[in-house]
Design a protein around this motif. Structure first.
Motif, PDB file in Angstrom:
ATOM      1  N   ASP A  16       0.812  -1.217   0.000  1.00 54.73           N
ATOM      2  CA  ASP A  16       0.000   0.000   0.000  1.00 54.73           C
ATOM      3  C   ASP A  16       0.848   1.272   0.000  1.00 54.73           C
ATOM      4  OD1 ASP A  16      -2.371  -1.482   0.106  1.00 54.73           O
ATOM      5  OD2 ASP A  16      -2.287  -1.595   2.290  1.00 54.73           O
ATOM      6  N   ALA A  17       2.152   1.115   0.051  1.00 58.82           N
ATOM      7  CA  ALA A  17       3.058   2.266   0.108  1.00 58.82           C
ATOM      8  C   ALA A  17       3.156   2.942  -1.260  1.00 58.82           C
ATOM      9  CB  ALA A  17       4.438   1.824   0.578  1.00 58.82           C
ATOM     10  N   LEU A  18       3.265   4.256  -1.257  1.00 65.20           N
ATOM     11  CA  LEU A  18       3.384   5.010  -2.510  1.00 65.20           C
ATOM     12  C   LEU A  18       4.716   4.766  -3.214  1.00 65.20           C
ATOM     13  CD1 LEU A  18       1.812   8.444  -1.493  1.00 65.20           C
ATOM     14  CD2 LEU A  18       0.759   6.549  -2.739  1.00 65.20           C
ATOM     15  N   CYS A  19       5.725   4.328  -2.480  1.00 65.63           N
ATOM     16  CA  CYS A  19       7.037   4.087  -3.076  1.00 65.63           C
ATOM     17  C   CYS A  19       7.143   2.699  -3.708  1.00 65.63           C
ATOM     18  CB  CYS A  19       8.136   4.260  -2.032  1.00 65.63           C
ATOM     19  SG  CYS A  19       8.066   3.044  -0.695  1.00 65.63           S
ATOM     20  N   GLY A  20       6.109   1.881  -3.563  1.00 70.51           N
ATOM     21  CA  GLY A  20       6.154   0.499  -4.008  1.00 70.51           C
ATOM     22  C   GLY A  20       6.534   0.289  -5.458  1.00 70.51           C
TER      23      GLY A  20
END
Length: 134
Positions: A16-20
């Motif tokens: 769910d992380a934006l950096c994924g």
């Protein structure tokens, strides 16, 4: 270094992380890339989980922007007011004024100013002997 290698596997919350999906951006160490990484972290819905994961890591975690902070900022965050006396000039300075030691992630006992002066002296001595400098 990949994130999975750096943190020993990707936790479930990281999906769910934006950096994924931004691995290539996180590989860059330029000032502009780091500023963009921090901006992405600032909007991330799992930033607190990331911060908790980094806090559980030894020696400040990997050399990546995580939870909106660089590794140096994470390490120095708890040590902002820590001081040390330089073994060479005997001045008391902030811990961040002492270079990091690569072998154990600690700090040198000689401040950055004294370390740089010693390196300049060594280079000058090599020049006078006719040796090549680094």
């Amino acid at each position: 270094m990949s994130l999975a290698k750096a943190i020993g596997g990707i936790p479930r919350w990281h999906w769910d992380a934006l950096c994924g999906t931004k691995g290539k951006l996180w590989a860059k160490k330029t000032a502009a890339a780091i500023a963009e990484q921090k901006q992405i972290c600032g909007r991330c819905p799992v930033r607190q989980k990331c911060a908790d994961a980094v806090a559980a890591m030894s020696k400040g975690g990997p050399d990546l922007v995580m939870a909106g902070l660089t590794r140096d900022e994470r390490l120095d965050g708890d040590l902002v007011f820590a001081e040390r006396q330089c073994n060479n000039c005997t001045q008391v300075k902030r811990l961040s004024e002492f270079p990091r030691r690569a072998r154990d992630n600690g700090r040198s006992m000689r401040c950055k100013d004294c370390t740089n002066a010693a390196h300049r002296e060594q280079n000058d001595a090599r020049k006078t002997r006719g040796e090549k400098t680094r």
